[in-house]
Design an enzyme around this catalytic site. Sequence first.
Site, mmCIF file in Angstrom:
data_model
loop_
_atom_site.group_PDB
_atom_site.id
_atom_site.type_symbol
_atom_site.label_atom_id
_atom_site.label_comp_id
_atom_site.label_asym_id
_atom_site.label_seq_id
_atom_site.Cartn_x
_atom_site.Cartn_y
_atom_site.Cartn_z
ATOM 1 N N ASN A 14 36.748 29.626 41.264
ATOM 2 C CA ASN A 14 35.590 29.106 40.521
ATOM 3 C C ASN A 14 35.887 27.715 39.958
ATOM 4 O OD1 ASN A 14 33.153 30.990 40.293
ATOM 5 N ND2 ASN A 14 34.902 32.382 40.062
ATOM 6 N N HIS A 110 30.492 36.077 35.342
ATOM 7 C CA HIS A 110 30.819 37.504 35.497
ATOM 8 C C HIS A 110 30.365 37.964 36.884
ATOM 9 C CE1 HIS A 110 31.831 41.519 34.200
ATOM 10 N NE2 HIS A 110 30.703 41.929 34.759
HETATM 11 C C1 GAR Z 1 35.838 35.939 39.477
HETATM 12 O O1 GAR Z 1 35.248 36.867 40.336
HETATM 13 C C2 GAR Z 1 35.204 36.008 38.108
HETATM 14 O O2 GAR Z 1 33.827 36.247 38.142
HETATM 15 C C3 GAR Z 1 35.922 37.171 37.510
HETATM 16 O O3 GAR Z 1 37.261 37.006 37.929
HETATM 17 C C4 GAR Z 1 37.284 36.336 39.187
HETATM 18 C C5 GAR Z 1 38.193 35.129 39.070
HETATM 19 O O4 GAR Z 1 38.372 34.497 40.302
HETATM 20 N N1 GAR Z 1 35.781 37.211 36.075
HETATM 21 C C6 GAR Z 1 35.656 38.335 35.377
HETATM 22 O O5 GAR Z 1 35.728 39.436 35.873
HETATM 23 C C7 GAR Z 1 35.452 38.137 33.893
HETATM 24 N N2 GAR Z 1 34.940 39.342 33.295
HETATM 25 P P1 GAR Z 1 38.885 33.005 40.415
HETATM 26 O O6 GAR Z 1 40.144 32.883 39.571
HETATM 27 O O7 GAR Z 1 39.178 32.832 41.874
HETATM 28 O O8 GAR Z 1 37.793 32.080 39.933
#
Ligand code: GAR
Length: 208
Positions: A14, A110
Amino acid sequence: MLRVVVCVSGGGTNLQAIIDGIARGAVCNTEIVKVVSNNPGAYALERAKRAGIEGVCVSPKKYESRELFEDALLGCVEEAAPDLIVLAGFMVKVPEKMIKRYENRIINVHPALIPAFSGTGYYGLRVHEAALARGVKITGATVHFVNEDMDAGPIIMQKAVEVYDGDTPEVLQKRVMEEAEWVILPWCINLIAAGQVKVENGRVTVVE
Ligand code: GAR
């Protein structure tokens, strides 16, 4: 320029979507001034480095108490004087002091359509495991402001994603990221940078 601090814990896809959005001009008037991780091994820190952004680790393991960790985290964020804090896969409960100090200036992505599969215990892959266990046909992602209740702040944007027969949590996670998270997170930041996001009575409106 909207000064943004991005808080991360893991892979940082992200974060990458925001970096790329700024680079190709889809996210305007925005600068990532710092990336903060609670996890020294987060690949997100490597992504920050590659993009020439300062990356800092504030690990809870280095502090004697939760309070000292929270103060260090807040201090680290404050040093960067952000206008907006973006939680992009940040697996730490945001300190209350930070929420008060940055009211309606912290956003989170989220990986579900809040209020489904949200709140305590719903993070990362677990969210997709729960969605598959429940047998939902549609899931998605949400970008919302952070308040004192977990995943319960004003919703800025949501995007739906289809669930297919045979999906594994990993496959679903990838689809939700590609089709929803990496789209709506940069989009919301762009709207905030343009001053188009208003919060009133716990609800968000996007103004022209
Ligand atoms: C993502 O899917 C984000 O939406 C989730 O963790 C992942 C991080 O991925 N966040 C949550 O679950 C927060 N409650 P990334 O490090 O590759 O962005």
